[in-house]
Design a protein around this motif. Structure first.
Motif, PDB file in Angstrom:
ATOM      1  N   VAL A 277      12.961  -6.148   5.603  1.00  0.00           N
ATOM      2  CA  VAL A 277      13.666  -5.892   4.346  1.00  0.00           C
ATOM      3  C   VAL A 277      13.269  -6.934   3.299  1.00  0.00           C
ATOM      4  O   VAL A 277      13.015  -6.604   2.131  1.00  0.00           O
ATOM      5  N   ALA A 278      13.202  -8.197   3.706  1.00  0.00           N
ATOM      6  CA  ALA A 278      12.803  -9.256   2.786  1.00  0.00           C
ATOM      7  C   ALA A 278      11.391  -8.998   2.243  1.00  0.00           C
ATOM      8  O   ALA A 278      11.125  -9.175   1.046  1.00  0.00           O
ATOM      9  N   LEU A 280       9.899  -6.037   1.971  1.00  0.00           N
ATOM     10  CA  LEU A 280       9.958  -4.887   1.057  1.00  0.00           C
ATOM     11  C   LEU A 280      10.534  -5.301  -0.301  1.00  0.00           C
ATOM     12  O   LEU A 280      10.080  -4.820  -1.352  1.00  0.00           O
ATOM     13  N   LEU A 281      11.528  -6.193  -0.292  1.00  0.00           N
ATOM     14  CA  LEU A 281      12.062  -6.701  -1.553  1.00  0.00           C
ATOM     15  C   LEU A 281      10.997  -7.491  -2.308  1.00  0.00           C
ATOM     16  O   LEU A 281      10.817  -7.317  -3.524  1.00  0.00           O
ATOM     17  N   ASP A 282      10.294  -8.371  -1.596  1.00  0.00           N
ATOM     18  CA  ASP A 282       9.214  -9.139  -2.229  1.00  0.00           C
ATOM     19  C   ASP A 282       8.185  -8.206  -2.874  1.00  0.00           C
ATOM     20  O   ASP A 282       7.737  -8.432  -4.008  1.00  0.00           O
ATOM     21  N   TRP A 283       7.803  -7.180  -2.130  1.00  0.00           N
ATOM     22  CA  TRP A 283       6.816  -6.224  -2.658  1.00  0.00           C
ATOM     23  C   TRP A 283       7.364  -5.534  -3.904  1.00  0.00           C
ATOM     24  O   TRP A 283       6.651  -5.369  -4.897  1.00  0.00           O
ATOM     25  N   GLY A 284       8.627  -5.130  -3.864  1.00  0.00           N
ATOM     26  CA  GLY A 284       9.228  -4.464  -5.014  1.00  0.00           C
ATOM     27  C   GLY A 284       9.188  -5.338  -6.259  1.00  0.00           C
ATOM     28  O   GLY A 284       8.837  -4.868  -7.353  1.00  0.00           O
ATOM     29  N   PHE A 285       9.531  -6.612  -6.114  1.00  0.00           N
ATOM     30  CA  PHE A 285       9.487  -7.517  -7.263  1.00  0.00           C
ATOM     31  C   PHE A 285       8.062  -7.723  -7.764  1.00  0.00           C
ATOM     32  O   PHE A 285       7.843  -7.912  -8.958  1.00  0.00           O
ATOM     33  N   SER A 286       7.086  -7.665  -6.864  1.00  0.00           N
ATOM     34  CA  SER A 286       5.696  -7.907  -7.256  1.00  0.00           C
ATOM     35  C   SER A 286       5.079  -6.745  -8.037  1.00  0.00           C
ATOM     36  O   SER A 286       4.129  -6.946  -8.799  1.00  0.00           O
ATOM     37  N   VAL A 287       5.610  -5.530  -7.857  1.00  0.00           N
ATOM     38  CA  VAL A 287       4.999  -4.362  -8.517  1.00  0.00           C
ATOM     39  C   VAL A 287       5.871  -3.745  -9.599  1.00  0.00           C
ATOM     40  O   VAL A 287       5.401  -2.885 -10.348  1.00  0.00           O
ATOM     41  N   VAL A 288       7.138  -4.147  -9.692  1.00  0.00           N
ATOM     42  CA  VAL A 288       8.018  -3.539 -10.682  1.00  0.00           C
ATOM     43  C   VAL A 288       7.466  -3.766 -12.083  1.00  0.00           C
ATOM     44  O   VAL A 288       7.024  -4.865 -12.430  1.00  0.00           O
ATOM     45  N   GLY A 289       7.426  -2.711 -12.868  1.00  0.00           N
ATOM     46  CA  GLY A 289       6.864  -2.773 -14.208  1.00  0.00           C
ATOM     47  C   GLY A 289       5.362  -2.610 -14.250  1.00  0.00           C
ATOM     48  O   GLY A 289       4.788  -2.492 -15.338  1.00  0.00           O
ATOM     49  N   LYS A 290       4.724  -2.599 -13.082  1.00  0.00           N
ATOM     50  CA  LYS A 290       3.268  -2.455 -13.009  1.00  0.00           C
ATOM     51  C   LYS A 290       2.859  -1.149 -12.335  1.00  0.00           C
ATOM     52  O   LYS A 290       1.794  -0.611 -12.623  1.00  0.00           O
ATOM     53  N   ALA A 291       3.690  -0.672 -11.424  1.00  0.00           N
ATOM     54  CA  ALA A 291       3.347   0.499 -10.614  1.00  0.00           C
ATOM     55  C   ALA A 291       3.905   1.777 -11.222  1.00  0.00           C
ATOM     56  O   ALA A 291       5.000   1.782 -11.808  1.00  0.00           O
ATOM     57  N   GLN A 292       3.142   2.840 -11.060  1.00  0.00           N
ATOM     58  CA  GLN A 292       3.635   4.157 -11.450  1.00  0.00           C
ATOM     59  C   GLN A 292       4.666   4.603 -10.419  1.00  0.00           C
ATOM     60  O   GLN A 292       4.368   4.639  -9.228  1.00  0.00           O
ATOM     61  N   PRO A 293       5.904   4.926 -10.820  1.00  0.00           N
ATOM     62  CA  PRO A 293       6.922   5.289  -9.826  1.00  0.00           C
ATOM     63  C   PRO A 293       6.570   6.566  -9.074  1.00  0.00           C
ATOM     64  O   PRO A 293       5.900   7.453  -9.617  1.00  0.00           O
ATOM     65  N   VAL A 294       7.037   6.653  -7.840  1.00  0.00           N
ATOM     66  CA  VAL A 294       6.795   7.843  -7.023  1.00  0.00           C
ATOM     67  C   VAL A 294       7.991   8.795  -7.053  1.00  0.00           C
ATOM     68  O   VAL A 294       7.942   9.882  -6.476  1.00  0.00           O
TER      69      VAL A 294
END
Length: 372
Positions: A277-278, A280-294
């Protein structure tokens, strides 16, 4: 050996008739077409999300509702104690947190995880919500349900809340999340529920409290939050974890960093999930605002109009509405063939002609009488 509950990834959008046969036209899954897939769905152009042993998960931006990655997002599984997030979200607005409750023996005797309620102690509703969300007390869940008017009413309220959130994979059968046939949720729905809960200050306070004093027959004792990431993950807000032998491990939690709040929900995990979970959270913070949402966490439906207002504006004796009549007409139409349609037209046409002749005859008689 376990059996996955049947997913609801499409709703009936419309019914069309072709040659007298009804055809159902499915819509896309709630939140977007990609969220109906069973495998991992991730955006292109950024690093892939870390691997997880969870059968199902969702990573989403709480602020925008954008789903950043998912795996079997709408798969329906037993929720275990993560369902308590829906219990809290439903009951917090309904119950006065300063109201005092003396729990029943039934509430105190609930199986599974418990905070240790005693029928000899009077608790504030506020205490019971802390016990529910911090210590995962099944006894507290039952005491809150009984305070709300009983289990049946509480289940009705919880399922109505789920429908308003458009959490259509969720069916609540217990206030605690203890396994019961027919009960289900999904990683997508847990993220929806958590997102709605985070907007409520009391909900947020309960899930983020690490340690508190709890009333006891003599004085008090200390209870602590079961969410291990509150102590280990920078910016962790909390929400809820759960486990039963049938559901296995489940979790939904949110954290805030750098002006963004990310929620991660997982279901059906066989082992130790905290590190995953930690990650996945790290990954989310790293791509938020950069990734095209699914996909997208949808907004709740509007609150229904108050019953009193609806009653006041309704006609005193309304006729059957077209919406009520339509299914009857559609059923009759679906059973017709070309011959019955022709006969029907002749009967209706003949009846109409006869009626017009009769009206004309009556008018001529009244005119004749008026001349006498």
């Amino acid at each position: 050996m376990w059996t996955k509950l049947v997913p609801i990834t499409a709703l009936i959008a419309s019914v069309t008739f072709s040659g007298g046969t009804a055809h159902a036209e499915p819509t896309a899954p709630i939140g977007g077409e990609a969220l109906g897939r069973h495998g991992v769905v991730a955006p292109a152009g950024v690093k892939k999300p870390p691997k997880s042993k969870a059968t199902s998960y969702v990573v989403a931006d709480v602020d925008t509702g954008q789903v950043l990655a998912a795996k079997d997002a709408h798969g329906r599984y037993l929720p275990a104690s993560t369902l308590k997030a829906l219990t809290a979200l439903t009951l917090i607005p309904k119950l006065d947190k300063n109201h005092k409750v003396k729990p029943s023996q039934n509430a105190c005797n609930q199986e599974g995880s418990a905070v240790g309620l005693s029928p000899k102690v009077t608790y504030k509703v506020d205490d019971l919500f802390k016990a529910l969300m911090m210590a995962s007390g099944n006894d507290a869940a039952m005491a809150l349900a009984e305070t709300n008017g009983g289990v049946a009413k509480t289940m009705t309220d919880m399922n109505a809340m789920a429908k308003r959130l458009q959490a259509n994979d969720t069916v609540a059968k217990t206030p605690s999340g203890l396994d019961k046939p027919g009960q289900s949720s999904s990683a997508y729905d847990l993220a929806l529920i958590a997102r709605a809960g985070l907007a409520n200050p009391d909900f947020r306070r309960y899930i983020s409290t690490k340690v508190t004093n709890f009333p006891a027959p003599k004085g008090h004792y200390e209870i602590s939050n079961h969410n291990k990431l509150l102590w280990r993950y920078d910016g962790m807000i909390g929400v809820k974890n759960g486990w039963t032998s049938k559901a296995r491990a489940s979790f939904v939690g949110a954290a805030t960093r750098g002006g963004h709040t990310i929620v991660v929900s997982i279901m059906r995990h066989e082992g130790y999930f905290w590190d995953e979970v930690a990650s996945l959270l790290d990954w989310g913070f790293s791509v938020v605002g950069k990734a095209q949402p699914v996909g997208q966490l949808v907004d709740p439906l509007p609150d229904p109009a108050p019953a009193a207002q609806a009653h006041a504006t309704a006609p005193a004796a309304p006729p059957a509405s077209p919406a009520v009549q339509a299914p009857l007409l559609e059923t009759a139409a679906s059973r017709q063939n070309d011959s019955t349609r022709t006969v029907g037209a002749l009967v209706i046409g003949g009846g109409l002609l006869f009626g017009l002749l009769w009206v004309g005859y009556g008018i001529r008689r009244r005119r004749a009488r008026s001349r006498v």
